[in-house]
Structure formats: structure tokens, C-alpha cells
Motif scaffolding. Structure first.
Motif, short mmCIF file in Angstrom:
data_model
loop_
_atom_site.label_atom_id
_atom_site.label_comp_id
_atom_site.label_asym_id
_atom_site.label_seq_id
_atom_site.Cartn_x
_atom_site.Cartn_y
_atom_site.Cartn_z
N GLY A 1 38.97 34.37 90.72
CA GLY A 1 39.28 34.11 89.32
C GLY A 1 40.59 34.72 88.91
O GLY A 1 41.31 35.31 89.70
N LEU A 2 40.90 34.53 87.65
CA LEU A 2 42.20 34.93 87.13
C LEU A 2 42.15 36.18 86.28
O LEU A 2 43.18 36.59 85.76
CB LEU A 2 42.79 33.78 86.30
N GLY A 3 41.01 36.79 86.08
CA GLY A 3 40.95 38.02 85.33
C GLY A 3 40.10 37.92 84.08
O GLY A 3 39.19 37.11 83.99
N THR A 4 40.45 38.75 83.11
CA THR A 4 39.67 38.90 81.89
C THR A 4 40.40 38.37 80.66
O THR A 4 39.80 37.79 79.77
CB THR A 4 39.33 40.40 81.68
N HIS A 5 41.70 38.58 80.59
CA HIS A 5 42.50 38.18 79.43
C HIS A 5 42.56 36.65 79.36
O HIS A 5 43.01 36.00 80.31
CB HIS A 5 43.91 38.75 79.56
N PRO A 6 42.10 36.04 78.26
CA PRO A 6 42.09 34.58 78.18
C PRO A 6 43.51 34.02 78.12
O PRO A 6 44.27 34.33 77.22
CB PRO A 6 41.34 34.29 76.89
N ASP A 7 43.87 33.22 79.11
CA ASP A 7 45.22 32.69 79.24
C ASP A 7 45.20 31.19 79.01
O ASP A 7 45.41 30.41 79.93
CB ASP A 7 45.76 33.05 80.63
N GLY A 8 44.85 30.77 77.79
CA GLY A 8 44.82 29.36 77.47
C GLY A 8 43.44 28.73 77.62
O GLY A 8 43.23 27.60 77.20
N ASP A 9 42.50 29.42 78.22
CA ASP A 9 41.12 28.95 78.37
C ASP A 9 40.17 30.11 78.08
O ASP A 9 40.56 31.27 78.13
CB ASP A 9 40.85 28.46 79.80
N TYR A 10 38.93 29.75 77.82
CA TYR A 10 37.90 30.78 77.69
C TYR A 10 37.63 31.37 79.06
O TYR A 10 37.44 30.63 80.03
CB TYR A 10 36.59 30.17 77.16
N TYR A 11 37.63 32.69 79.18
CA TYR A 11 37.30 33.37 80.43
C TYR A 11 36.06 34.22 80.19
O TYR A 11 35.98 34.94 79.18
CB TYR A 11 38.42 34.31 80.87
N LEU A 12 35.14 34.18 81.14
CA LEU A 12 33.92 34.97 81.05
C LEU A 12 33.64 35.67 82.36
O LEU A 12 33.94 35.14 83.42
CB LEU A 12 32.71 34.08 80.75
N HIS A 13 33.03 36.83 82.25
CA HIS A 13 32.36 37.53 83.35
C HIS A 13 30.95 37.74 82.84
O HIS A 13 30.78 38.24 81.72
CB HIS A 13 32.98 38.90 83.63
N LEU A 14 29.94 37.38 83.62
CA LEU A 14 28.57 37.61 83.15
C LEU A 14 27.61 37.66 84.32
O LEU A 14 27.91 37.18 85.41
CB LEU A 14 28.15 36.54 82.15
N THR A 15 26.47 38.29 84.05
CA THR A 15 25.42 38.37 85.06
C THR A 15 24.54 37.14 84.95
O THR A 15 24.51 36.46 83.91
CB THR A 15 24.58 39.65 84.87
N ALA A 16 23.80 36.85 86.02
CA ALA A 16 22.94 35.66 86.05
C ALA A 16 21.91 35.66 84.93
O ALA A 16 21.57 34.62 84.39
CB ALA A 16 22.25 35.54 87.41
N ASP A 17 21.42 36.85 84.56
CA ASP A 17 20.42 36.93 83.49
C ASP A 17 21.05 37.02 82.10
O ASP A 17 20.35 37.16 81.11
CB ASP A 17 19.47 38.10 83.74
N LEU A 18 22.37 36.98 82.01
CA LEU A 18 23.14 37.00 80.77
C LEU A 18 22.97 38.29 79.96
O LEU A 18 23.32 38.33 78.78
CB LEU A 18 22.80 35.79 79.88
N ARG A 19 22.47 39.36 80.58
CA ARG A 19 22.22 40.59 79.83
C ARG A 19 23.50 41.34 79.50
O ARG A 19 23.53 42.16 78.59
CB ARG A 19 21.25 41.50 80.57
N LEU A 20 24.58 41.06 80.25
CA LEU A 20 25.86 41.70 79.95
C LEU A 20 26.98 40.77 80.37
O LEU A 20 26.81 39.90 81.22
CB LEU A 20 25.98 43.06 80.64
N GLY A 21 28.12 40.97 79.72
CA GLY A 21 29.25 40.15 80.09
C GLY A 21 30.43 40.30 79.15
O GLY A 21 30.43 41.14 78.25
N THR A 22 31.43 39.45 79.40
CA THR A 22 32.63 39.40 78.58
C THR A 22 32.90 37.96 78.20
O THR A 22 32.56 37.03 78.93
CB THR A 22 33.86 39.94 79.34
N PHE A 23 33.54 37.77 77.06
CA PHE A 23 33.94 36.45 76.60
C PHE A 23 35.32 36.56 75.99
O PHE A 23 35.50 37.20 74.96
CB PHE A 23 32.94 35.92 75.56
N GLY A 24 36.32 35.98 76.65
CA GLY A 24 37.68 35.98 76.14
C GLY A 24 37.95 34.68 75.41
O GLY A 24 37.79 33.60 75.97
N GLY B 1 26.07 43.95 76.01
CA GLY B 1 25.18 44.65 76.93
C GLY B 1 25.37 46.14 76.83
O GLY B 1 26.51 46.63 76.92
N PRO B 2 24.29 46.89 76.61
CA PRO B 2 24.41 48.34 76.43
C PRO B 2 25.11 49.04 77.59
O PRO B 2 25.96 49.91 77.36
CB PRO B 2 22.96 48.82 76.30
N ALA B 3 24.78 48.68 78.83
CA ALA B 3 25.37 49.39 79.98
C ALA B 3 26.87 49.12 80.08
O ALA B 3 27.65 50.04 80.36
CB ALA B 3 24.66 48.98 81.27
#
Length: 157
Positions: free
Chosen positions: A91-114, A125-127
Motif C-alpha cells: 500500500g501507499l501509507g496512511t495520508h490520503p493522497d487523492g483517495d480514501y485510505y484505510l487500515h483496519l482489522t478483519a473484525d473492524l474493531r480498530l482502524g484508520t480512515f483518511g 478502537g481503544p487499543a
């Protein structure tokens, strides 16, 4: 993963929808524009912080999904990529560079949304929040929005 994420977070992709998701509890949203940092250093610094947080917040052997709106996504183990002697993280990282970027776990309990047009980064996600909130606030300033464990939202005054 996009279908599951879209259903769980009421994802509304658009250049006008802000926020484009129903932010989960707990979560925090940071604005990616600040006058207190060098912009060219932001994507790498942001990615380093988030990857460290994903490593701390996930279990050994647990996969993280990296999604790029309308492009191929990737599944990776944060303990087996991105370190010396290991393959690079996909992937290209975390900072959204013209598109939505996400990192997330399969159970969706934690993640990022750029969000590329709002220029925000949401973490949930608390952790994950416990692992990186201080560093992200130091880098980006106070969050512009928060949702606590009870779902109550708050914005800075």
C-alpha cells in the motif's frame, strides 16, 4: 472488506460528504493541515506513528487490511512486513493522497480512515487510540472531533 466497512460505517463516498462515515466509538479525528509542521515530512511521520500503533494494537498473527478507494487492497501482518530483512508493507501509507485510505482489522474493531477532501484522519478502537493518540496530537494538534465509548460526540470549543 470494502462492503463490510461500508455497511458497518455507513460509508458515503463523495467530495462533499463530510464526514464520509459514521464515526465509531471511541474514535478521534485529526485535521491533516497544521502550520506547526513541515508538510513534506507529514506522510512518512504519520505512517510511522500509525504502523507502530497497529503493531501494538493487533495480536500476533493478526492481519491488517490496507484499502485504497477504487484500487487494489492488501492484507498484511504488521509483524512480518516493514522491518529490516522483511518485505515492505503493501500500500501507499496512511495520508490520503487523492483517495480514501484505510487500515483496519478483519473484525473492524480498530482502524484508520483518511478522508482526502476533508483532509482528516480518523482512528478508532481503544487499543489503537491508546497506542498513538499522544503522538498524533503532538504531530497534528488536538483532534477536531471525538466520540467517546458511549457514542457521545464532542468537538473542541
Amino acid at each position: 472488506m470494502w462492503s463490510r466497512f461500508s455497511a458497518a460505517f455507513d460509508f458515503r463516498p463523495s467530495t462533499r460528504n463530510r464526514p464520509a462515515i459514521t464515526e465509531p466509538s471511541p474514535s478521534a479525528v485529526w485535521h491533516l493541515h497544521s502550520h506547526q509542521r513541515v508538510v513534506s515530512d507529514l506522510p512518512a511521520g504519520l505512517d510511522t506513528i500509525v504502523q507502530r500503533g497497529l503493531l501494538a494494537a493487533t495480536e500476533p498473527g493478526e492481519f491488517v487490511y490496507w484499502l485504497d478507494w477504487q484500487h487494489d487492497g492488501y492484507r498484511y501482518d504488521p509483524r512480518r512486513t516493514g522491518t529490516p530483512g522483511r518485505p515492505p508493507r503493501p500500500g501507499l501509507g496512511t495520508h490520503p493522497d487523492g483517495d480514501y485510505y484505510l487500515h483496519l482489522t478483519a473484525d473492524l474493531r480498530l482502524g484508520t480512515f483518511g478522508h482526502p477532501w476533508e483532509q482528516t484522519l480518523t482512528l478508532w478502537g481503544p487499543a489503537l487510540l491508546a497506542a498513538v493518540e499522544g503522538e498524533l496530537t503532538e504531530l497534528l494538534g488536538e483532534p477536531v472531533r471525538r466520540r467517546d465509548r458511549n457514542g457521545a460526540g464532542a468537538s473542541p470549543a
